[in-house]
Design a protein around this motif. Structure first.
Motif, PDB file in Angstrom:
ATOM      1  N   ILE A   2      60.979  50.308 -21.041  1.00  0.00           N
ATOM      2  CA  ILE A   2      61.949  49.588 -20.564  1.00  0.00           C
ATOM      3  C   ILE A   2      62.741  48.723 -21.688  1.00  0.00           C
ATOM      4  N   TYR A   3      62.007  48.382 -22.650  1.00  0.00           N
ATOM      5  CA  TYR A   3      62.966  47.637 -23.710  1.00  0.00           C
ATOM      6  C   TYR A   3      64.090  48.265 -24.276  1.00  0.00           C
ATOM      7  N   ILE A   4      64.195  49.631 -24.172  1.00  0.00           N
ATOM      8  CA  ILE A   4      65.547  50.201 -24.571  1.00  0.00           C
ATOM      9  C   ILE A   4      66.505  49.978 -23.701  1.00  0.00           C
ATOM     10  N   LEU A   5      66.282  49.895 -22.525  1.00  0.00           N
ATOM     11  CA  LEU A   5      67.463  49.604 -21.334  1.00  0.00           C
ATOM     12  C   LEU A   5      67.864  47.914 -21.599  1.00  0.00           C
ATOM     13  N   ILE A   6      66.892  47.326 -21.848  1.00  0.00           N
ATOM     14  CA  ILE A   6      67.026  45.698 -21.959  1.00  0.00           C
ATOM     15  C   ILE A   6      67.741  45.655 -23.235  1.00  0.00           C
ATOM     16  N   ASN A   7      67.633  46.485 -24.273  1.00  0.00           N
ATOM     17  CA  ASN A   7      68.285  46.110 -25.530  1.00  0.00           C
ATOM     18  C   ASN A   7      69.420  47.306 -25.657  1.00  0.00           C
ATOM     19  N   LEU A   8      70.079  47.800 -24.758  1.00  0.00           N
ATOM     20  CA  LEU A   8      70.943  49.056 -24.920  1.00  0.00           C
ATOM     21  C   LEU A   8      71.808  48.541 -25.844  1.00  0.00           C
ATOM     22  N   VAL A   9      72.659  47.309 -25.777  1.00  0.00           N
ATOM     23  CA  VAL A   9      73.688  47.180 -26.535  1.00  0.00           C
ATOM     24  C   VAL A   9      73.422  47.044 -28.033  1.00  0.00           C
ATOM     25  N   PRO A  10      72.374  46.330 -28.430  1.00  0.00           N
ATOM     26  CA  PRO A  10      72.263  46.240 -29.787  1.00  0.00           C
ATOM     27  C   PRO A  10      71.816  47.699 -30.636  1.00  0.00           C
ATOM     28  N   ILE A  11      70.779  48.316 -29.520  1.00  0.00           N
ATOM     29  CA  ILE A  11      70.720  49.817 -30.130  1.00  0.00           C
ATOM     30  C   ILE A  11      71.821  50.829 -30.097  1.00  0.00           C
ATOM     31  N   LEU A  12      72.972  50.628 -29.005  1.00  0.00           N
ATOM     32  CA  LEU A  12      74.042  51.542 -29.301  1.00  0.00           C
ATOM     33  C   LEU A  12      74.931  51.034 -30.542  1.00  0.00           C
ATOM     34  N   LEU A  46      70.107  59.351 -33.914  1.00  0.00           N
ATOM     35  CA  LEU A  46      70.227  57.947 -34.471  1.00  0.00           C
ATOM     36  C   LEU A  46      70.053  57.201 -33.175  1.00  0.00           C
ATOM     37  N   PHE A  47      70.127  57.429 -32.021  1.00  0.00           N
ATOM     38  CA  PHE A  47      69.978  56.518 -30.885  1.00  0.00           C
ATOM     39  C   PHE A  47      68.494  56.391 -30.867  1.00  0.00           C
ATOM     40  N   TRP A  48      67.773  57.524 -30.749  1.00  0.00           N
ATOM     41  CA  TRP A  48      66.367  57.590 -30.702  1.00  0.00           C
ATOM     42  C   TRP A  48      65.791  56.725 -32.098  1.00  0.00           C
ATOM     43  N   PHE A  49      66.139  57.064 -33.162  1.00  0.00           N
ATOM     44  CA  PHE A  49      65.828  55.990 -34.316  1.00  0.00           C
ATOM     45  C   PHE A  49      65.716  54.588 -34.128  1.00  0.00           C
ATOM     46  N   ALA A  50      67.045  54.227 -33.728  1.00  0.00           N
ATOM     47  CA  ALA A  50      67.438  52.804 -33.446  1.00  0.00           C
ATOM     48  C   ALA A  50      66.544  52.280 -32.483  1.00  0.00           C
ATOM     49  N   SER A  51      65.987  52.989 -31.167  1.00  0.00           N
ATOM     50  CA  SER A  51      65.276  52.715 -30.097  1.00  0.00           C
ATOM     51  C   SER A  51      63.627  52.369 -30.879  1.00  0.00           C
ATOM     52  N   VAL A 116      69.154  45.285 -39.634  1.00  0.00           N
ATOM     53  CA  VAL A 116      70.023  44.046 -39.812  1.00  0.00           C
ATOM     54  C   VAL A 116      70.821  43.939 -38.584  1.00  0.00           C
ATOM     55  N   ALA A 117      71.492  45.155 -37.869  1.00  0.00           N
ATOM     56  CA  ALA A 117      72.371  44.821 -36.923  1.00  0.00           C
ATOM     57  C   ALA A 117      71.761  44.414 -35.677  1.00  0.00           C
ATOM     58  N   MET A 118      70.662  45.039 -35.614  1.00  0.00           N
ATOM     59  CA  MET A 118      70.074  44.715 -34.229  1.00  0.00           C
ATOM     60  C   MET A 118      69.402  43.178 -34.434  1.00  0.00           C
ATOM     61  N   LYS A 119      68.997  42.702 -35.482  1.00  0.00           N
ATOM     62  CA  LYS A 119      68.239  41.394 -35.700  1.00  0.00           C
ATOM     63  C   LYS A 119      69.558  40.330 -35.583  1.00  0.00           C
ATOM     64  N   LEU A 120      70.824  41.001 -36.134  1.00  0.00           N
ATOM     65  CA  LEU A 120      71.925  39.848 -35.884  1.00  0.00           C
ATOM     66  C   LEU A 120      72.111  39.681 -34.511  1.00  0.00           C
ATOM     67  N   ILE A 121      72.310  40.800 -33.795  1.00  0.00           N
ATOM     68  CA  ILE A 121      72.590  40.882 -32.196  1.00  0.00           C
ATOM     69  C   ILE A 121      71.643  40.162 -31.593  1.00  0.00           C
ATOM     70  N   GLY A 122      70.281  40.504 -31.692  1.00  0.00           N
ATOM     71  CA  GLY A 122      69.118  40.017 -31.311  1.00  0.00           C
ATOM     72  C   GLY A 122      68.431  40.899 -30.145  1.00  0.00           C
ATOM     73  N   LEU A 123      67.466  41.023 -30.518  1.00  0.00           N
ATOM     74  CA  LEU A 123      66.345  42.018 -29.442  1.00  0.00           C
ATOM     75  C   LEU A 123      65.652  41.087 -28.407  1.00  0.00           C
ATOM     76  N   VAL A 124      65.402  41.714 -27.208  1.00  0.00           N
ATOM     77  CA  VAL A 124      64.750  40.768 -25.968  1.00  0.00           C
ATOM     78  C   VAL A 124      63.571  41.577 -25.859  1.00  0.00           C
ATOM     79  N   PRO A 125      62.383  41.119 -25.842  1.00  0.00           N
ATOM     80  CA  PRO A 125      61.200  41.737 -25.721  1.00  0.00           C
ATOM     81  C   PRO A 125      60.938  41.947 -23.796  1.00  0.00           C
ATOM     82  N   PRO A 126      60.513  43.022 -23.627  1.00  0.00           N
ATOM     83  CA  PRO A 126      60.240  43.133 -22.017  1.00  0.00           C
ATOM     84  C   PRO A 126      59.346  41.933 -21.552  1.00  0.00           C
TER      85      PRO A 126
END
Length: 128
Positions: A2-12, A46-51, A116-126
């Motif tokens: 579910i964390y992928i859906l919650i963090n879809l923007v930083p992953i994309l 690349l989407f899967w790597f980022a996820s 770095v991009a995902m850290k800058l945007i921020g990730l949310v744990p489920p």
């Protein structure tokens, strides 16, 4: 997952960064046009790597500074999984060492940039 859906923007965003780095790498060192299907497979990969990297960043224990953990997680995943797979598979197929090094470094740069991009945007744990 579910964390992928919650963090879809930083992953994309990380996926797009990977695609841009891949396009730049191909322009610099590629050999001709890339098919639409190859781009689609690259985007999915690349989407899967980022996820997976997002999951690692979310789960990384706070043993060091957050930025050290973010970049360090990308480097550890690259060194532990990506580098050996790229090197062994490409060498098995007779790829020259210079190309193996270039492709391996591409993946290192891509994974660090994604982290770095995902850290800058921020990730949310489920939620628990």
């Amino acid at each position: 997952m579910i964390y992928i859906l919650i963090n879809l923007v930083p992953i994309l965003v990380a996926t797009l960064i990977g695609l841009m780095l891949g396009a730049a790498y191909h322009v610099a060192f590629g050999r001709g046009r890339v098919s639409a299907s190859a781009i689609a497979v690259a985007a999915l990969g690349l989407f899967w790597f980022a996820s997976i990297l997002a999951g690692a960043l979310i789960l990384a224990p706070p043993k060091a500074a957050p930025w050290i953990m973010a970049v360090g997680s990308a480097v550890v995943i690259w060194a532990g999984f990506v580098l050996p797979v790229v090197a062994v598979t490409q060498r098995y197929h007779g790829v020259v060492a210079r190309r193996i090094v270039g492709d391996s470094l591409f993946w290192l740069v891509t994974m660090v940039a994604q982290a770095v991009a995902m850290k800058l945007i921020g990730l949310v744990p489920p939620g628990v």
